[in-house]
Design a protein around this motif. Structure first.
Motif, PDB file in Angstrom:
ATOM      1  N   LEU A 124      -1.769   1.140   7.072  1.00  0.00           N
ATOM      2  CA  LEU A 124      -2.314  -0.170   6.695  1.00  0.00           C
ATOM      3  C   LEU A 124      -2.916  -0.880   7.907  1.00  0.00           C
ATOM      4  N   HIS A 128      -6.721  -2.056   7.850  1.00  0.00           N
ATOM      5  CA  HIS A 128      -7.077  -3.451   8.136  1.00  0.00           C
ATOM      6  C   HIS A 128      -8.201  -3.498   9.168  1.00  0.00           C
ATOM      7  N   ASN A 204     -10.036  -2.196  -1.600  1.00  0.00           N
ATOM      8  CA  ASN A 204      -8.705  -1.834  -2.114  1.00  0.00           C
ATOM      9  C   ASN A 204      -8.710  -0.500  -2.863  1.00  0.00           C
ATOM     10  N   ASP A 206      -9.261   2.097  -1.022  1.00  0.00           N
ATOM     11  CA  ASP A 206      -8.497   2.787   0.024  1.00  0.00           C
ATOM     12  C   ASP A 206      -7.010   2.479  -0.103  1.00  0.00           C
ATOM     13  N   ILE A 207      -6.676   1.253  -0.514  1.00  0.00           N
ATOM     14  CA  ILE A 207      -5.274   0.874  -0.700  1.00  0.00           C
ATOM     15  C   ILE A 207      -4.663   1.680  -1.846  1.00  0.00           C
ATOM     16  N   TYR A 208      -5.439   1.895  -2.909  1.00  0.00           N
ATOM     17  CA  TYR A 208      -4.974   2.742  -4.018  1.00  0.00           C
ATOM     18  C   TYR A 208      -4.637   4.142  -3.500  1.00  0.00           C
ATOM     19  N   MET A 254      -0.146  -1.608  -5.479  1.00  0.00           N
ATOM     20  CA  MET A 254      -1.148  -0.886  -4.690  1.00  0.00           C
ATOM     21  C   MET A 254      -1.959   0.057  -5.561  1.00  0.00           C
ATOM     22  N   ARG A 262      -4.858  -5.203  -8.072  1.00  0.00           N
ATOM     23  CA  ARG A 262      -4.262  -4.694  -6.837  1.00  0.00           C
ATOM     24  C   ARG A 262      -4.278  -5.753  -5.740  1.00  0.00           C
ATOM     25  N   TYR A 263      -3.607  -5.430  -4.640  1.00  0.00           N
ATOM     26  CA  TYR A 263      -3.740  -6.250  -3.438  1.00  0.00           C
ATOM     27  C   TYR A 263      -5.202  -6.228  -3.011  1.00  0.00           C
ATOM     28  N   SER A 265      -6.327  -6.838   0.106  1.00  0.00           N
ATOM     29  CA  SER A 265      -6.541  -6.401   1.485  1.00  0.00           C
ATOM     30  C   SER A 265      -5.299  -5.695   2.020  1.00  0.00           C
ATOM     31  N   ALA A 266      -5.493  -4.959   3.100  1.00  0.00           N
ATOM     32  CA  ALA A 266      -4.371  -4.294   3.762  1.00  0.00           C
ATOM     33  C   ALA A 266      -3.403  -5.319   4.345  1.00  0.00           C
ATOM     34  N   VAL A 269      -0.938  -6.439   1.765  1.00  0.00           N
ATOM     35  CA  VAL A 269       0.134  -5.468   1.524  1.00  0.00           C
ATOM     36  C   VAL A 269       1.181  -5.563   2.631  1.00  0.00           C
TER      37      VAL A 269
END
Length: 373
Positions: A124, A128, A204, A206-208, A254, A262-263, A265-266, A269
């Motif tokens: 993360l 970010h 997000n 990438d967050i997934y 996430m 989802r969130y 941003s990193a 999270v």
């Protein structure tokens, strides 16, 4: 393997990966002493994609400009140079020695919650940085995360699919409305969310992908083999893992099917993980009760030094908890006085023995007649 030198400089020694949009080689730089190793990415190879050279050149220039934004950040490979060779386009990047996360995520092997939290914290941080520079990685997966040999840190690699976060503002009556344009769908099944499959990736996305890696680590099951809720499209995984409710809630957010849920941003999270991180540190601190009164910063230092200190290392100074008290001058004085007194007593005794006559040992022995008296 290529026999000729690329750009009359780079000798390819191994093919690392081969796909439709990018081929990756390990190469040696013949211009420099000791022929250092580097990684070369063949961008949009013409043998795989029938795209006019003008369009490939424009896309290539856009990608190199995006990668240059990352500068000398330590947790991504540095972009060393780039070049065009016979209407083919190449990126030259730093070689990272280590092993990929894929080797650690073995089927059936489950990580602990604390291990996965540490994984999320490290990646993360990288996401970010990447997102703050207006970039989407688009291919976050275990094989693109390397545990660096030199310091055991996680490094995100393979930015061949990186995409700038591009929006165009158009006038709609009196308001400015951001319009997003579709792009080529790039990603890996199991880690690629629905909006990315449609060619509309978001940060997000990438967050997934990272959330799916976390689930894979917790369950020991590859994302493509996990069941889904037919009505909502959400991943069903908690019955396969040992995690607390709070951490499961973070992971679930996430990997929501709709990116709006989802969130964003990193950083968001990381903020959600903070209470879990503090609890984890508190659990570790409980093993060191003598340091409970320290501040959070001091406690962290105590834990770090306790874990990392060599077991056989000798202390360089006497700590305050030593058996020697702080008022040592007084104690030393008393000890000297006692010892001096004992010495004087011994000297006096032996002086008396020398002056007085030797006792009659024979007279002091009992006679047979008075033994039982």
């Amino acid at each position: 393997m290529l026999i000729k030198l690329l750009s009359e400089r780079y000798q390819v020694v191994q093919v690392l990966s081969q796909g439709t949009f990018c081929k990756t080689y390990m190469a040696e730089d013949t211009y420099l002493p000791h022929r250092p190793t580097c990684v070369i990415k063949h961008f949009l190879p013409s043998s795989e994609l029938s795209i006019p050279v003008e369009i490939r050149r424009r896309l290539f220039n856009r990608e190199t400009q995006a990668l240059q934004k990352l500068g000398d950040y330590d947790l991504v490979p540095h972009l060393l140079t780039y070049f065009e060779d016979d209407q083919e386009f190449y990126l030259v990047q730093q070689f990272i020695a280590g092993h990929t996360l894929s080797t650690e995520l073995q089927p059936g092997y489950c990580w602990t919650q604390s291990q996965v939290i540490q994984l999320l914290r490290e990646v993360l941080e990288i996401l970010h940085f990447v997102h703050s520079h207006g970039l989407i990685h688009r291919d976050v997966k275990p094989s693109n995360i390397i545990r660096r040999t030199s310091d055991n840190r996680l490094v995100l690699i393979d930015f061949g699919a990186v995409k700038p976060i591009l929006t165009q503002l158009v006038k709609n009556q009196k308001n400015l409305v951001p319009i997003e344009y579709s792009t080529i769908a790039i990603g890996t099944p199991g880690y690629m969310p629905s909006e990315q499959q449609r060619g509309r990736p978001k940060p997000n996305s990438d967050i997934y992908a990272l959330g799916m890696i976390a689930i894979q680590a917790l369950t020991g099951v590859h994302p493509t083999q996990l069941p889904e809720n037919r009505k909502t499209g959400e991943i069903i995984w908690q019955h396969l893992a040992e995690v607390n409710v709070e951490f499961a809630a973070v992971i679930n957010r996430m990997v929501r099917y709709h990116f709006q849920d989802r969130y964003k941003s990193a950083k968001e999270v990381l903020e959600a993980l903070l209470p879990l991180i503090n609890n984890q540190d508190a659990t570790l601190l409980s093993k060191f009760p003598s340091h409970n009164n320290l501040s959070a910063y001091q406690s962290h230092a105590v834990i770090s030094s306790t874990i990392s200190a060599p077991l056989l290392e000798k202390p360089t100074s006497i700590p305050e908890t030593s058996v020697i008290p702080k008022n040592s001058p007084l104690v030393v004085g008393l000890l000297i006085g006692v010892v001096s007194g004992l010495i004087l007593m011994v000297v006096s005794y032996w002086s008396l023995q020398i002056i007085s006559p030797e006792p009659n040992i024979q007279n002091s022995l009992p006679t047979p007649g008075n033994i039982n008296r």
